[in-house]
Design a protein around this motif. Structure first.
Motif, PDB file in Angstrom:
ATOM      1  N   LEU A  40      33.974  39.410  49.397  1.00 58.87           N
ATOM      2  CA  LEU A  40      33.513  39.581  48.019  1.00 58.87           C
ATOM      3  C   LEU A  40      32.917  38.288  47.480  1.00 58.87           C
ATOM      4  CD1 LEU A  40      36.513  41.646  46.648  1.00 58.87           C
ATOM      5  CD2 LEU A  40      34.266  42.513  47.326  1.00 58.87           C
ATOM      6  N   HIS A  41      31.967  38.424  46.552  1.00 59.29           N
ATOM      7  CA  HIS A  41      31.394  37.251  45.906  1.00 59.29           C
ATOM      8  C   HIS A  41      32.487  36.539  45.117  1.00 59.29           C
ATOM      9  CE1 HIS A  41      27.311  37.982  47.081  1.00 59.29           C
ATOM     10  NE2 HIS A  41      27.285  39.183  46.523  1.00 59.29           N
ATOM     11  N   GLU A  98      32.794  39.914  33.393  1.00 63.37           N
ATOM     12  CA  GLU A  98      31.569  40.395  34.034  1.00 63.37           C
ATOM     13  C   GLU A  98      31.749  40.452  35.550  1.00 63.37           C
ATOM     14  OE1 GLU A  98      27.087  38.657  34.479  1.00 63.37           O
ATOM     15  OE2 GLU A  98      27.953  38.640  32.463  1.00 63.37           O
ATOM     16  N   TRP A  99      32.393  39.414  36.115  1.00 60.18           N
ATOM     17  CA  TRP A  99      32.646  39.399  37.557  1.00 60.18           C
ATOM     18  C   TRP A  99      33.500  40.604  37.969  1.00 60.18           C
ATOM     19  CZ3 TRP A  99      37.451  39.140  39.879  1.00 60.18           C
ATOM     20  CH2 TRP A  99      37.445  39.013  41.270  1.00 60.18           C
ATOM     21  N   ALA A 100      34.508  40.918  37.174  1.00 57.88           N
ATOM     22  CA  ALA A 100      35.394  42.044  37.490  1.00 57.88           C
ATOM     23  C   ALA A 100      34.626  43.362  37.474  1.00 57.88           C
ATOM     24  CB  ALA A 100      36.565  42.088  36.512  1.00 57.88           C
ATOM     25  N   GLU A 101      33.717  43.509  36.501  1.00 59.43           N
ATOM     26  CA  GLU A 101      32.900  44.727  36.441  1.00 59.43           C
ATOM     27  C   GLU A 101      32.031  44.841  37.693  1.00 59.43           C
ATOM     28  OE1 GLU A 101      32.938  47.196  34.454  1.00 59.43           O
ATOM     29  OE2 GLU A 101      34.242  46.466  32.859  1.00 59.43           O
ATOM     30  N   ASP A 102      31.418  43.727  38.089  1.00 59.71           N
ATOM     31  CA  ASP A 102      30.583  43.732  39.295  1.00 59.71           C
ATOM     32  C   ASP A 102      31.426  44.069  40.525  1.00 59.71           C
ATOM     33  OD1 ASP A 102      28.341  43.064  37.842  1.00 59.71           O
ATOM     34  OD2 ASP A 102      28.498  40.914  38.228  1.00 59.71           O
ATOM     35  N   THR A 103      32.631  43.525  40.580  1.00 61.49           N
ATOM     36  CA  THR A 103      33.513  43.771  41.720  1.00 61.49           C
ATOM     37  C   THR A 103      33.915  45.240  41.791  1.00 61.49           C
ATOM     38  OG1 THR A 103      34.340  41.496  41.624  1.00 61.49           O
ATOM     39  CG2 THR A 103      35.675  43.088  42.826  1.00 61.49           C
ATOM     40  N   GLU A 156      44.074  44.683  35.532  1.00 67.34           N
ATOM     41  CA  GLU A 156      43.543  45.213  34.275  1.00 67.34           C
ATOM     42  C   GLU A 156      42.402  46.199  34.528  1.00 67.34           C
ATOM     43  OE1 GLU A 156      41.179  43.513  30.353  1.00 67.34           O
ATOM     44  OE2 GLU A 156      42.480  42.166  31.478  1.00 67.34           O
ATOM     45  N   LYS A 157      41.649  45.966  35.612  1.00 64.68           N
ATOM     46  CA  LYS A 157      40.526  46.855  35.951  1.00 64.68           C
ATOM     47  C   LYS A 157      40.944  47.996  36.874  1.00 64.68           C
ATOM     48  CE  LYS A 157      37.241  44.838  33.657  1.00 64.68           C
ATOM     49  NZ  LYS A 157      36.527  45.559  32.565  1.00 64.68           N
ATOM     50  N   GLY A 158      42.230  48.050  37.202  1.00 67.23           N
ATOM     51  CA  GLY A 158      42.708  49.119  38.069  1.00 67.23           C
ATOM     52  C   GLY A 158      42.340  48.929  39.529  1.00 67.23           C
ATOM     53  N   ILE A 159      42.072  47.685  39.915  1.00 68.28           N
ATOM     54  CA  ILE A 159      41.709  47.382  41.296  1.00 68.28           C
ATOM     55  C   ILE A 159      42.979  47.093  42.085  1.00 68.28           C
ATOM     56  CG2 ILE A 159      40.434  45.820  42.821  1.00 68.28           C
ATOM     57  CD1 ILE A 159      38.572  45.213  40.452  1.00 68.28           C
ATOM     58  N   GLY A 160      43.203  47.846  43.158  1.00 67.43           N
ATOM     59  CA  GLY A 160      44.377  47.613  43.989  1.00 67.43           C
ATOM     60  C   GLY A 160      44.239  46.331  44.785  1.00 67.43           C
ATOM     61  N   PHE A 161      45.331  45.586  44.930  1.00 73.45           N
ATOM     62  CA  PHE A 161      45.267  44.337  45.673  1.00 73.45           C
ATOM     63  C   PHE A 161      46.599  44.066  46.355  1.00 73.45           C
ATOM     64  CE2 PHE A 161      46.796  43.218  41.471  1.00 73.45           C
ATOM     65  CZ  PHE A 161      47.852  42.354  41.738  1.00 73.45           C
ATOM     66  N   GLN A 162      46.544  43.251  47.388  1.00 77.47           N
ATOM     67  CA  GLN A 162      47.737  42.735  48.038  1.00 77.47           C
ATOM     68  C   GLN A 162      47.519  41.256  48.313  1.00 77.47           C
ATOM     69  OE1 GLN A 162      48.011  46.190  51.090  1.00 77.47           O
ATOM     70  NE2 GLN A 162      50.120  45.483  50.855  1.00 77.47           N
ATOM     71  N   LEU A 163      48.582  40.474  48.202  1.00 76.06           N
ATOM     72  CA  LEU A 163      48.494  39.053  48.462  1.00 76.06           C
ATOM     73  C   LEU A 163      48.610  38.803  49.966  1.00 76.06           C
ATOM     74  CD1 LEU A 163      50.733  37.632  45.579  1.00 76.06           C
ATOM     75  CD2 LEU A 163      48.241  37.871  45.644  1.00 76.06           C
ATOM     76  N   ILE A 164      47.708  38.006  50.482  1.00 75.20           N
ATOM     77  CA  ILE A 164      47.684  37.728  51.923  1.00 75.20           C
ATOM     78  C   ILE A 164      48.993  37.089  52.370  1.00 75.20           C
ATOM     79  CG2 ILE A 164      46.528  36.377  53.715  1.00 75.20           C
ATOM     80  CD1 ILE A 164      43.925  36.701  52.041  1.00 75.20           C
ATOM     81  N   THR A 165      49.522  36.171  51.563  1.00 72.36           N
ATOM     82  CA  THR A 165      50.759  35.484  51.948  1.00 72.36           C
ATOM     83  C   THR A 165      51.930  36.455  52.081  1.00 72.36           C
ATOM     84  OG1 THR A 165      51.067  34.972  49.596  1.00 72.36           O
ATOM     85  CG2 THR A 165      50.117  33.246  50.994  1.00 72.36           C
ATOM     86  N   GLU A 166      51.967  37.495  51.249  1.00 72.86           N
ATOM     87  CA  GLU A 166      53.046  38.488  51.345  1.00 72.86           C
ATOM     88  C   GLU A 166      52.879  39.353  52.588  1.00 72.86           C
ATOM     89  OE1 GLU A 166      53.231  40.651  47.695  1.00 72.86           O
ATOM     90  OE2 GLU A 166      53.887  38.915  46.517  1.00 72.86           O
ATOM     91  N   LEU A 167      51.626  39.741  52.894  1.00 72.23           N
ATOM     92  CA  LEU A 167      51.375  40.540  54.091  1.00 72.23           C
ATOM     93  C   LEU A 167      51.761  39.769  55.354  1.00 72.23           C
ATOM     94  CD1 LEU A 167      47.898  42.090  53.200  1.00 72.23           C
ATOM     95  CD2 LEU A 167      50.041  43.354  53.472  1.00 72.23           C
TER      96      LEU A 167
END
Length: 562
Positions: free
Chosen positions: A86-87, A97-102, A129-140
């Motif tokens: 991702l950018h 604005e970045w979150a909207e683009d993402t 806040e934008k409802g984007i699912g994520f996981q932290l690399i360190t936890e994985l």
């Protein structure tokens, strides 16, 4: 199993036990073998699969540190998914604005998962806040290792490479596992890599195809020693680049035009003749279209004092649509220029050579282009006219490509778009010609300025503009105005430290206009002077001509009217 993943795994258990990756320079250098990277990748992949990750899933990756990026992208491939880098937001980025683009990008690639790593783990609340699912690399990475690699086919998607156009209207090049293997194998073969000897040094961003494929995927796949820092570390002190080549006996590196120019100038100012040892450097790849001969000369001249062989300059032609590399110039030949008649090129689309010793060389009546070598194994190229008919030697037309490394298509906001015609040809949009089978690039079709029946290439205008004292090297843009009309024109937009000084600006504009007029026999409609850092650029540092024309349209009109 795909050949690509097979090779990754085999490398980790063999050569990967000895060769590896150095990260953390210059403050906290750490070296890990490729086998250790693979072990962490298996843990991250295990965490993904335990969390319900399905083969074919598209994943966005947002991290800055190569030490995190390498095992993460490998983990996605071991789990049978596809990676999209991702950018990355900068300190100046509007995060909303970045979150909207993402969100738009993730919707386009069909992904609902972002893997977050330092320092972007701080963006977790923005993504939530934008409802984007994520996981932290360190936890994985704390999970149990993936016991068995998930099988992938050659036609499955491995990489979705975002193009450098507008983030509001994104497009991703779909690279399959078969595409990826074909191109990385062809590159190491043509570059004659010795996996036990070569050392790659890179600061290129991993969200750009050269940084991701050329200087992360290649060494990770074949077990080549890699020294990898971030663009921020390079830009904070560009001389770290020759310092690392010296420290680690680097043999292979790459950069865009501007970096060679900057580092060349700075090395020239170093007092100590023993400050660097660049004698082991055999490949300094430059894949810009076109290659800036002035930037190359600056780098070569400065490097000579530090034992750098001039023939290490390695011109290349590449594009994300071909995974990465299309052609490499012959090894150890350096930058070879094809000098041609300007009139025949611009009026007749013919590249008529001007021989050595001809008095026209060094005048405005000639143009020069780098010879970029023959297509890599598994790729073929042809030059065609506007009707699609094949052209002969030294006839200028559009370059078409066909072969194993060529993408089957794009993902766009309007859905998938095929890139190949019925015979498998990809129209590149690049204009060029062939010389003894070697490719030569003149410019992009969409950027060519047509005036008075002549095809003017923006790079010729830009080279003339940057020859004026006060214009920042590599920071001049020729933009096409009123394209396709009978009144087609062009403007020149430059960066200069003189910006803001009204009288100095006027003088500089007159000098640029006169120099361009002398070079191409056409006067610009307007010249605009901007402060440093104003021009829109791609992640690899190339200027964006269309974006410049749009962003500074009012200034161009105002300057033309004044």
């Amino acid at each position: 199993m795909s050949r690509f993943v097979d090779t990754l795994v085999a490398t980790a258990t063999k050569r990967g036990q000895q060769r590896g990756m150095v990260t953390g320079e210059p403050k906290e250098p750490v070296r890990r073998t490729w086998a250790e990277v693979h072990e962490e990748a298996r843990r991250i992949a295990g965490g993904l699969v335990a969390g319900g990750f399905e083969p074919g899933t598209a994943v966005g990756v947002l991290a800055a540190a190569p030490v995190l990026i390498a095992p993460t992208v490998q983990a996605v491939w071991l789990a049978g998914g596809s990676v999209t880098m991702l950018h990355q937001p900068t300190p100046r980025t509007d995060l909303a604005e970045w979150a909207e683009d993402t969100v738009r990008v993730l919707g386009m690639i069909g992904s609902d998962l972002v893997l977050l790593g330092e320092p972007f783990d701080q963006l977790a609340p923005v993504l939530a806040e934008k409802g984007i699912g994520f996981q932290l690399i360190t936890e994985l990475a704390a999970a149990e290792p993936l016991p068995d690699v998930v099988p992938t086919d050659e036609g499955d998607t491995a990489l979705l490479q975002l193009t450098s156009g507008s983030t509001a209207d994104p497009k991703a090049v779909r690279i399959t596992y078969g595409n990826l293997y074909s191109n990385v194998k062809a590159m190491v073969d043509r570059a004659e890599f010795d996996f036990d000897v070569d050392v790659m040094v890179s600061w290129l961003p991993t969200f750009h195809d050269m940084g991701m494929v050329g200087f992360l995927t290649v060494p990770m796949t074949f077990g080549v020693e890699l020294v990898k820092i971030t663009p921020v570390e390079f830009l904070s002190g560009p001389l770290i680049w020759p310092e690392l080549i010296t420290k680690y006996h680097g043999t292979t590196t790459a950069a865009p035009n501007f970096a060679y120019a900057i580092v060349g100038r700075r090395m020239a100012r170093v007092d100590d003749d023993n400050a660097y040892d660049l004698s082991k450097l055999r490949i300094a790849l430059n894949g810009a279209e076109p290659i800036d001969e002035t930037a190359v000369r600056t780098f070569v001249d400065a490097g000579a004092r530090f034992k750098m062989p001039a023939e290490c300059v390695f011109p290349a032609y590449g594009m994300a649509e071909a995974t990465l590399a299309v052609s490499f110039a012959p090894l150890f030949t350096g930058l070879t220029l094809d000098v041609v008649e300007a009139d025949a090129l611009e009026a007749e689309n013919r590249a008529v050579p001007v021989p050595e010793g001809d008095p026209r060389r060094g005048t405005d009546g000639v143009r020069s282009f780098a010879l970029l070598g023959r297509p890599l194994d598994g790729l073929e190229a042809e030059i065609v006219d506007e009707k699609g008919s094949a052209l002969g030697e030294r006839e200028v037309g559009e370059i078409r490509l066909r072969g194993e490394a060529v993408t089957p298509g794009y993902l766009t906001m309007d859905g998938p778009v095929a890139t190949q015609d019925a015979e498998g040809w990809l129209a590149t949009g690049d204009l060029g010609y062939l010389v003894d089978g070697q490719l030569v690039i003149c410019g992009r079709r969409k950027d060519v300025i047509i005036m008075g029946g002549r095809n003017l290439y923006p790079t010729d205008i830009e080279r003339a503009a940057t020859s004026v004292e006060g214009v920042r090297a590599g920071n001049a843009v020729a933009v096409r105005l009123d394209a396709g009309s009978r009144r087609e024109r062009f403007a020149v937009v430059v960066e200069s430290k003189l910006a803001g000084d009204t009288e100095a600006e006027k003088t500089l504009m007159k000098q640029v206009s006169a120099r361009v007029r002398d070079a191409v026999d056409m006067r610009p409609y307007a010249v605009v002077v901007l402060p440093a850092g104003s021009l829109p650029k791609t992640p690899s540092g190339k200027v964006k001509r269309a974006a410049t024309a749009q962003q500074f349209a009012d200034r161009i009109k105002k300057n033309a009217d004044s």
